[in-house]
Design a protein around this motif. Structure first.
Motif, PDB file in Angstrom:
ATOM      1  N   ARG A  49     -39.175 -55.958  84.212  1.00 14.87           N
ATOM      2  CA  ARG A  49     -39.941 -56.781  85.158  1.00 14.87           C
ATOM      3  C   ARG A  49     -39.685 -56.347  86.593  1.00 14.87           C
ATOM      4  O   ARG A  49     -40.607 -56.296  87.424  1.00 14.87           O
ATOM      5  CB  ARG A  49     -39.597 -58.263  84.972  1.00 14.87           C
ATOM      6  N   GLU A  50     -38.432 -56.030  86.892  1.00 14.88           N
ATOM      7  CA  GLU A  50     -38.103 -55.574  88.250  1.00 14.88           C
ATOM      8  C   GLU A  50     -38.778 -54.242  88.539  1.00 14.88           C
ATOM      9  O   GLU A  50     -39.303 -54.010  89.638  1.00 14.88           O
ATOM     10  CB  GLU A  50     -36.588 -55.470  88.407  1.00 14.88           C
ATOM     11  N   GLU A  52     -41.537 -53.131  87.226  1.00 13.54           N
ATOM     12  CA  GLU A  52     -42.989 -53.317  87.340  1.00 13.54           C
ATOM     13  C   GLU A  52     -43.404 -53.813  88.719  1.00 13.54           C
ATOM     14  O   GLU A  52     -44.545 -53.592  89.140  1.00 13.54           O
ATOM     15  CB  GLU A  52     -43.476 -54.259  86.243  1.00 13.54           C
ATOM     16  N   THR A  53     -42.499 -54.459  89.440  1.00 14.24           N
ATOM     17  CA  THR A  53     -42.828 -54.899  90.798  1.00 14.24           C
ATOM     18  C   THR A  53     -43.033 -53.708  91.729  1.00 14.24           C
ATOM     19  O   THR A  53     -43.597 -53.859  92.821  1.00 14.24           O
ATOM     20  CB  THR A  53     -41.721 -55.806  91.387  1.00 14.24           C
ATOM     21  N   LEU A  54     -42.589 -52.524  91.293  1.00 13.04           N
ATOM     22  CA  LEU A  54     -42.761 -51.317  92.096  1.00 13.04           C
ATOM     23  C   LEU A  54     -44.116 -50.653  91.831  1.00 13.04           C
ATOM     24  O   LEU A  54     -44.429 -49.614  92.415  1.00 13.04           O
ATOM     25  CB  LEU A  54     -41.635 -50.324  91.799  1.00 13.04           C
ATOM     26  N   GLY A  55     -44.891 -51.242  90.917  1.00 12.54           N
ATOM     27  CA  GLY A  55     -46.230 -50.738  90.665  1.00 12.54           C
ATOM     28  C   GLY A  55     -46.319 -49.653  89.623  1.00 12.54           C
ATOM     29  O   GLY A  55     -47.326 -48.931  89.556  1.00 12.54           O
TER      30      GLY A  55
END
Length: 249
Positions: A49-50, A52-55
């Motif tokens: 999840r962390e 994925e926050t980077l795109g």
């Protein structure tokens, strides 16, 4: 920076500590990440999840690197999900302490099965896809005690020393496939220890010349560089990230 955009990386033991930092660093470079953990799905999914926050895209794969079938399934899942595989980071390892005289063979084998045999299984399973990449990268994570020795860690020291040997051998074997193989050797890195576990004795005998311990991100930065296009002429090397705690080759 996006030097790894379009690349796909497997990072073993990526749910926590150094492995998690490596996965995040490669994701910051633009790579899609396969987050591997042995059993702890909650940690792996939190790391994903962390990331994925980077795109970038992620895939969580729970499996023991000591199990060749689980490793093969992970490599196949990566290619199925992303269509390619460019980077393998063999980070998964176990850390135990026990005097050699009290160590039984099962305890010895447990460490070698995960740390050394796990790197073997992962490399074998990922090799076809890394060859197809045309610019494949393998980064193995070593250990300072493999270079200095350490009391009560004969199994860990031996496994990590084997990782250095494997790195050098594979650099020769895989050069013609366009695959670089290097090892990053963490030194005194500040990572959380299990509750009630004291500081390892060998940590107390080493001091950095920088005057401070490193962070998982310091190791991850070295890994990211070795995975970048600018590091294609580097192979077969052991790169130490230790603040000067060890200055040998």
């Amino acid at each position: 920076m996006d030097e790894l955009t379009g690349k796909v990386a497997i990072v073993t033991g990526a749910g926590r500590n150094i492995g998690r930092a490596i996965a995040l660093a490669l994701a910051e470079g633009g790579a899609s990440i396969v987050v591997n953990a042995r059993t702890n799905r909650a940690e792996a999914e939190a790391a994903a999840r962390e990331i994925e926050t980077l795109g970038v895209k992620t895939l969580v794969h729970i499996g023991d690197v000591a199990d060749p079938k689980a490793v093969q399934a992970m490599a196949e899942a990566a290619v199925t999900q992303f269509g390619r595989l460019d980077i393998l980071v063999n980070n998964a390892a176990l850390r135990r302490e026990k005097p050699f005289a009290e160590m039984d063979y099962a305890e010895w084998r447990e460490i070698l099965d995960v740390t050394l045999d796990g790197a073997f299984h992962c490399t074998k399973a990922c090799l076809p896809a890394l060859r197809t990449s045309g610019a494949g990268t393998i980064v193995n994570i070593g250990g300072l005690s493999a270079h200095t020795g350490a009391a009560n860690r004969a199994h860990v020291v031996t496994a990590k020393a084997g990782i250095i040997g494997l790195t050098r051998a594979l650099a020769h074997d895989l050069a013609s496939d366009g695959i670089t193989v290097n090892c990053v050797v963490p030194g005194l890195i500040g990572t959380p220890r299990p509750k009630g576990k004291p500081e390892p004795a060998h940590h107390l005998t080493h001091q950095t010349i920088t005057g401070e311990r490193g962070k998982p991100e310091d190791v991850a930065a070295a890994v990211r560089f070795l995975c970048s296009p600018g590091a294609r002429y580097i192979t077969g090397q052991a790169i130490h990230a230790n603040g000067g705690a060890y200055l040998g080759a």
